[in-house]
Enzyme design. Sequence first.
Site, PDB file in Angstrom:
ATOM      1  N   HIS A 167       0.848  -1.196   0.000  1.00 12.31           N
ATOM      2  CA  HIS A 167       0.000   0.000   0.000  1.00 12.31           C
ATOM      3  C   HIS A 167       0.883   1.245   0.000  1.00 12.31           C
ATOM      4  O   HIS A 167       1.893   1.309   0.712  1.00 12.31           O
ATOM      5  CB  HIS A 167      -0.927   0.002   1.213  1.00 12.31           C
ATOM      6  CG  HIS A 167      -2.083   0.935   1.067  1.00 12.31           C
ATOM      7  ND1 HIS A 167      -1.992   2.270   1.365  1.00 12.31           N
ATOM      8  CD2 HIS A 167      -3.350   0.725   0.627  1.00 12.31           C
ATOM      9  CE1 HIS A 167      -3.166   2.862   1.134  1.00 12.31           C
ATOM     10  NE2 HIS A 167      -4.008   1.938   0.689  1.00 12.31           N
ATOM     11  N   HIS A 168       0.498   2.233  -0.791  1.00 16.90           N
ATOM     12  CA  HIS A 168       1.330   3.422  -0.968  1.00 16.90           C
ATOM     13  C   HIS A 168       1.504   4.212   0.327  1.00 16.90           C
ATOM     14  O   HIS A 168       2.435   5.010   0.466  1.00 16.90           O
ATOM     15  CB  HIS A 168       0.725   4.326  -2.047  1.00 16.90           C
ATOM     16  CG  HIS A 168       1.741   5.078  -2.843  1.00 16.90           C
ATOM     17  ND1 HIS A 168       2.877   5.626  -2.286  1.00 16.90           N
ATOM     18  CD2 HIS A 168       1.800   5.392  -4.166  1.00 16.90           C
ATOM     19  CE1 HIS A 168       3.577   6.246  -3.218  1.00 16.90           C
ATOM     20  NE2 HIS A 168       2.959   6.099  -4.370  1.00 16.90           N
ATOM     21  N   SER A 169       0.631   3.997   1.307  1.00 18.02           N
ATOM     22  CA  SER A 169       0.761   4.724   2.573  1.00 18.02           C
ATOM     23  C   SER A 169       1.994   4.294   3.354  1.00 18.02           C
ATOM     24  O   SER A 169       2.449   5.007   4.244  1.00 18.02           O
ATOM     25  CB  SER A 169      -0.492   4.511   3.434  1.00 18.02           C
ATOM     26  OG  SER A 169      -0.659   3.140   3.747  1.00 18.02           O
ATOM     27  N   ASN A 353       6.289   8.710   3.813  1.00 19.01           N
ATOM     28  CA  ASN A 353       5.910   9.479   2.635  1.00 19.01           C
ATOM     29  C   ASN A 353       6.163  10.965   2.892  1.00 19.01           C
ATOM     30  O   ASN A 353       5.435  11.612   3.650  1.00 19.01           O
ATOM     31  CB  ASN A 353       4.424   9.270   2.326  1.00 19.01           C
ATOM     32  CG  ASN A 353       4.171   8.010   1.530  1.00 19.01           C
ATOM     33  OD1 ASN A 353       4.561   7.916   0.376  1.00 19.01           O
ATOM     34  ND2 ASN A 353       3.526   7.036   2.162  1.00 19.01           N
TER      35      ASN A 353
END
Length: 503
Positions: A167-169, A353
Amino acid sequence: MGPDKEEKSTATTKKRVLTINTEKKKKKGEEKHDEDGEALSPAARLFHQRSFNCHIIAMMGLAKRIDVDAVKAGLEETLLRHPRFSSVMVPGTKERWLRTKVVIDNHIVVPDLNVEDSSLSSRDQLVEDYVSSLSTTTLPLSQPLWDIHILNIRTSEAEAIAVLRVHHSLGDGVSLISLLLACTRRTSDPNALPTLPDSQRRSAHSGGRGLCGFIMSIWKVMVLMWHTLVDVLLFVATSTFLKDTETPLKGKGGVGFHRKRFIHRYLSLDDVKVVKNAVGCTVNDVLVGITSAALSRYLNRRYGEMDDAKDKKKNLPPNIRLRTTMLVNVRKNSGIHALAELMKGHGGARWGNRIGYAILRFPIAMFEDPVDYIRKGMEVTERKKNSLESIFTYASGVLIVKLLGIKVAAALCHRMLSNTTVSFSSIAGPVEEIGFYDHPLVYIAPSVYGHPQAVTLHFQSYMNKIKLVLAVDELTVPDPKRLVDDFVESLKLIKDATVKNSS
């Protein structure tokens, strides 16, 4: 997320039960961490919004059949020791990461695919269809947000395929690929980490000393400020009303929820370097130029087919605005050595991020001299190097989240991405052969899905080749393999023209 994604996510969640470690630490300094966890960064919160449920996917071709037990053991010694890969996302008014006990079998997927009597081409298609089907699902929140799919299927390029989905998170693309490489070792030396190529950036001259040097420094600062101001104004305009031209590559509303098709093809890194050395630019400049040429060729053909034009050479409408939204890591990358130490429990490599945006316009035209695409690409990239756009967008994004909330920030980001056409990125990979838990790696092909754009382009170098990875919405781009062919042909034409001009 669409109904299909919700149903599959619920089914997956029911099948996989997570064991959460709720034991409290006795030490005072650790008690708060265990009870409260670590707050999500603004970008991580953004990627958990319905319109930005993004997943990074890395397809890896391996030179031998995958030993599932060896992969499990390797993951337990590396990836599972990383804080993000051993934490669950706890929703609520204050989303947070909470450390948990990872059940490794919940993250390993070995599908039963019958391919005994099939040809290599049909196996290639089967793998392509399987990876495409992943884009219709999402990772369950009941466990750490990653999984790995093991396909022990021989294809035309590899003996087996491993697909890591994250997941990009959990982190930005550069950090996650760096972390993946930190889990590998050189096949020539199983104890050595991969070697990455040196930076190809050209250093700017200071302009001399004394009065002339001082004047040049002041001038450079003024140019930097002016370019940043212009880029910020264009960024704000894109987030509100400035849209790209409606071309056959531009996605429609809801494209982020559509099924994606992932196509990858080899490009010769040696050919790219021939162009780079002849023109005097960087590898990234060449990739931008190749992309401009390929997109121009593709659109010229599509417009010719739509209009049934007589002149098949030049069918492009004038002044096409076609831009990419590039995610830029504004935090210095920790590097694979620091990440390897982090997974050993040593060091304090930074993670998370911390990304800004930069909008770059691709020149779309049919040039007589193919090398003009490289020259125009250089102008675009050089212009972006003299701007602080990504730093401003990161800082302004954090401010908007604090003042107006995550939903407003998500709406602005969604509109900004929807108003541009493609996603573009490139990452330099190892220069020698590496192994993924004692499985020699043939290729790495990373991409992403879940964002509101119909076309995503990624270039990943490895040894003497570059993998072009194309992710498309098939409703927008029904012929993705023809688009990939345009990239291969564009590089050939540019390289041939470069050699001809040099001679």
